[in-house]
Design an enzyme around this catalytic site. Structure first.
Site, PDB file in Angstrom:
ATOM      1  N   LYS A   1      -5.208 -78.389  65.857  1.00 42.35           N
ATOM      2  CA  LYS A   1      -4.997 -78.698  67.275  1.00 42.35           C
ATOM      3  C   LYS A   1      -6.213 -78.460  68.168  1.00 42.35           C
ATOM      4  CE  LYS A   1      -1.125 -80.514  67.519  1.00 42.35           C
ATOM      5  NZ  LYS A   1      -1.790 -81.569  66.732  1.00 42.35           N
TER       6      LYS A   1
ATOM      7  N   HIS B   1      -4.604 -91.386  58.717  1.00 36.77           N
ATOM      8  CA  HIS B   1      -3.738 -90.688  57.763  1.00 36.77           C
ATOM      9  C   HIS B   1      -2.293 -90.837  58.223  1.00 36.77           C
ATOM     10  CE1 HIS B   1      -6.470 -88.115  55.111  1.00 36.77           C
ATOM     11  NE2 HIS B   1      -7.198 -89.069  55.640  1.00 36.77           N
TER      12      HIS B   1
ATOM     13  N   TYR C   1       2.019 -82.755  64.880  1.00 39.16           N
ATOM     14  CA  TYR C   1       0.761 -82.989  64.162  1.00 39.16           C
ATOM     15  C   TYR C   1       0.036 -84.227  64.704  1.00 39.16           C
ATOM     16  CZ  TYR C   1      -2.404 -82.609  60.163  1.00 39.16           C
ATOM     17  OH  TYR C   1      -3.509 -82.454  59.361  1.00 39.16           O
TER      18      TYR C   1
HETATM   19  C1  PHB Z   1     -10.549 -80.123  58.133  1.00 40.53           C
HETATM   20  O1  PHB Z   1     -11.560 -79.454  58.384  1.00 40.53           O
HETATM   21  O2  PHB Z   1     -10.615 -81.182  57.488  1.00 40.53           O
HETATM   22  C2  PHB Z   1      -9.230 -79.628  58.600  1.00 40.53           C
HETATM   23  C3  PHB Z   1      -9.093 -78.342  59.138  1.00 40.53           C
HETATM   24  C4  PHB Z   1      -7.855 -77.899  59.538  1.00 40.53           C
HETATM   25  C5  PHB Z   1      -6.746 -78.716  59.416  1.00 40.53           C
HETATM   26  C6  PHB Z   1      -6.882 -79.995  58.898  1.00 40.53           C
HETATM   27  C7  PHB Z   1      -8.127 -80.450  58.504  1.00 40.53           C
HETATM   28  O3  PHB Z   1      -5.508 -78.276  59.765  1.00 40.53           O
END
Ligand code: PHB
Length: 391
Positions: A298, A76, A386
């Site tokens: 995280k 991504h 991120y």
């Molecule tokens: C996910 O479960 O796809 C997920 C959960 C929390 C996030 C990003 C993705 O911040």
């Protein structure tokens, strides 16, 4: 009848942290025994978050053919921040030269278990650890009961607790289960898995007057979405129509593709950092040492970063009798942990809406979101955190 085993490193917990540590130690020629309370099936089917930092994917590359992150997972290159009815894309590569990967934690676990089984790892499921005997500081012992109800003692040169937020190893390091810095949030996430094509190619983090929603993905046919809810909400209390109404109104301006919901759960939000991570020859890593709310994605990445530091410290200690890295392990790990705590708290508070928010709070929050979305410096901070600070 007690079985007594000897190993250089005893690892409690076959989650991402424990298994990756066993793998990197083995690469360095250090044996370990990994035990977990759960069965292999439970570990491989527990639904968790799905975002890997670039550095996490690079460390997982060391599993060789066993890591499917780059094959089955999806790179991504950005996320969308959505507020006030408009989307704002944060482009990771142009801001940081890095990306994130969508690859669910249970898939990472399947890869790690396959790699460890192929390498002949001593990996035992269904083992209940009852305590750590620290009477000999140089040789801590894991006291346990195995899957058949027999007593098991593992004598080690080092014990690692990678056994999650209810860690049984933590009290040996900090003196109690509660020994740490703690914060609770007045909301939770209602999470769903549904059968539908993706509504968006990238994740959408959406702030709306009704609260937060996250549109994530799993595959071409399965999607993962979340919306902010009351922590006391019973996940079965909403009809499918109500669930879709709740998500849809929190992502105004986007038409979500709906589909049958086959899994739902309510995730509590907590921030926790243990008062310490090591005492003598016992350490805790991953969720055993810290918990973050899921907004910053995280959790697993922080566990992997702990492992990156700990495996080198253990190598120096156990192979060269050099304790310098283990002596500074906690202090070095804590720097990243508190940065990630801040990022997770910040993303959470910037995107969620609390019941007691005043008009001032609401307008200030939109000002904050704009000052990120409209500034290269603001976007860069978000993108760096991120995609992950270099390990
Ligand atoms: C996910 O479960 O796809 C997920 C959960 C929390 C996030 C990003 C993705 O911040």
């Amino acid at each position: 009848m007690t079985t007594t085993l000897r190993t250089p490193v005893a690892i409690v917990g076959a989650g991402p942290a424990g298994l990756l540590l066993a793998h990197l130690l083995d690469e360095a020629g250090i044996d370990s025994i990994v035990v977990d309370l759960r069965t292999q099936g439970e570990i491989e089917s527990t639904i968790r978050a799905g975002i890997l930092e670039q550095g996490t994917v690079e460390l997982l590359d060391r599993l060789g053919e066993h890591s499917r992150a780059r094959i089955v997972g999806h790179r991504h290159d950005g996320i969308e921040l959505r507020f006030d009815g408009e989307g704002h894309r944060i482009d990771f590569p142009s801001l940081t030269g890095r990306s994130a990967w969508l690859y669910p934690q249970h898939e990472v676990l399947k890869d790690l278990i396959a790699a460890r089984v192929a390498a002949g790892q001593d990996l035992r499921f269904g083992v209940t650890v009852t305590g750590i005997d620290e009477s000999d500081q140089e040789h801590p012992r894991v006291l346990a009961v195995d899957a058949d109800g027999k007593e098991l003692v593992i004598e080690a040169d080092f014990v690692v607790g990678a056994d999650g937020s209810r860690s049984v190893v933590r009290p040996s390091v900090v003196g109690s289960m509660q020994g740490g810095y703690f914060r609770e949030y007045p909301f939770a996430w209602f999470g769903i898995l549904c059968e539908a094509p993706p509504s968006s190619n990238e994740l959408i983090y959406s702030n709306s007057p009704d609260g937060f929603a996250l549109i994530s993905q799993r595959s071409e046919t399965v999607q993962r979405m979340y919306f902010q809810c009351d922590p006391k909400l019973d996940p079965s209390s909403l009809s499918e129509t109500e669930v879709w109404e709740n998500i849809q109104k929190r992502v105004p301006g986007t038409d979500l593709i709906e589909g049958p919901i086959f899994q739902r759960d309510v995730l509590r939000f907590r921030s926790f950092v243990s008062h310490g991570m090591r005492k003598h020859r016992i350490a805790i890593i991953g969720d055993a040492a810290h918990t973050v709310p899921p907004t910053g994605a995280k959790g697993m990445n922080l566990a992997v970063a702990d492992v990156a530091l700990l495996h080198e410290a253990l190598r120096a200690l156990l192979q060269e009798n050099d304790s310098r890295l283990i002596d500074t392990f906690e202090q070095r790990a804590m720097q990243r942990i508190w940065k990630a705590q801040h990022f997770s708290w910040w993303m959470t508070s910037m995107l969620h809406v609390t019941d007691d928010a005043s008009d001032f709070d609401r307008r200030r929050q939109l000002g904050e979101l704009r000052s990120i979305a409209q500034s290269t410096a603001g976007q860069t901070y978000l993108a760096e955190a991120y995609t992950g600070w270099p390990i």
